[in-house]
Motif scaffolding. Structure first.
Motif: not given
Lengths: 155, 156
Positions: B85-90, B109-118, B132-141
């Motif tokens: 679900e989250v992977g699709k949103i990202m 413990e981090y299992n989903v990786f996103t590369m963001i370019h800007g 964060k807002k759309q997924t409700g996830l808060n544990d990230y680096v």
């Protein structure tokens, strides 16, 4: 930044597939309203001036039967240059970055991607890096792919 | 037979991976160089694209050179039953260029990786906030690259 509107327009379009027909740039010229030879000339300009790395097939390593992984190592500050040289020597290493957690500390600082002709070669290479550096290499191969498609907004 | 087909495909990829000829008829010129017809070059490239062996026949942009200077790797701790679900949103964010699930370790413990370019760090951070807002996830680096040791396209 010295890309004119024409270059931006071409660059934006070229991030998607080049038409597979005899005169691909002629097809593009109809799409973009830019002359065929101008398109070719501007692509050459953008490659010569390193805005574009290359216009070429982008290989899917896994579909070609190759195995790939993202690997991470905790490298002591004073050994960073030495270890990066060891890692970069492998032709299968396409990216290698020193990374730092911004909002939290993370246990590894060197992150690289490596591909090899098969799983055995990949594992051997990673093992070799461990042996040569005396450091632990964490391998994080893809479990599931949600997106890969580096396309940038060109302003 | 299959081996022979593979060989020609390999030859075609090896010949073109550094760059297509920049001429009016690139496929014809590739064919002349490796000894097959223009039609065959086009057909083989079509097949390679359809089978996913090549992802795209396109330009690789030197993104730093055109001002896309920020590249954040953001890693997320996602409960296993929410990964899909989250992977699709990202993946929906234009700035998210790669999104993968990867294995965890005792110290990772981090299992989903996103590369963001800007174009800026702020632009990357705005995407992270939106995720964060759309997924409700808060544990990230957020991992910024401090130094680039190597960056080349994949070659075979």
């Amino acid at each position: 930044m010295i890309l004119c509107d024409t270059d931006r327009k071409i660059l934006h379009r070229l991030q998607s597939n080049l038409p597979l027909e005899s005169r691909p740039f002629l097809a593009l010229s109809k799409e973009l309203g830019i002359d065929e030879d101008t398109i070719i000339e501007r692509i050459k300009y953008m490659i010569d001036n390193k805005f574009v790395r290359r216009l070429a097939p982008i290989i899917n390593t896994q579909a070609m039967g190759r195995e790939a992984t993202l690997a991470a190592i905790k490298v002591p500050e004073d050994r960073i240059e030495e270890v990066s040289e060891i890692v970069n020597k492998y032709t299968g290493v396409s990216h290698n970055y020193l990374r730092k957690g911004k909002n939290k500390e993370i246990p590894y600082n060197m992150w690289f991607t490596m591909s090899a002709k098969d799983d055995e070669e990949l594992r051997n290479n990673l093992q070799e890096i461990e042996d040569r550096t005396g450091l632990i290499v964490r391998s994080m191969p893809t479990v599931k792919k949600f997106k890969i498609g580096v396309k940038f907004k060109i302003y | 037979m299959e081996d022979k087909k593979e060989d020609v495909d390999l030859k075609l990829i090896k010949y073109t991976q550094e760059g297509l000829p920049l001429t009016r008829t690139p496929y014809k010129d590739i064919g002349t160089a490796i000894g097959i017809s223009e039609e065959e070059v086009i057909q083989r490239l079509k097949n390679l694209l359809e089978t996913g062996k090549i992802r795209r026949l396109a330009a690789s942009i030197a993104h730093r050179k055109i001002g896309i200077n920020a590249n954040a790797m953001c890693v997320w701790k996602v409960p296993s039953d929410r990964v899909d679900e989250v992977g699709k949103i990202m993946a929906k964010f234009e700035e998210v260029t790669h999104c993968y699930e990867r294995p965890t370790y005792s110290d990772w413990e981090y299992n989903v990786f996103t590369m963001i370019h800007g174009y800026t760090d702020e632009e990357c951070e705005a995407v992270i906030e939106a995720i964060k807002k759309q997924t409700g996830l808060n544990d990230y680096v957020v991992l910024y690259s401090e130094k680039e040791f190597k960056k080349v396209g994949v070659r075979i």
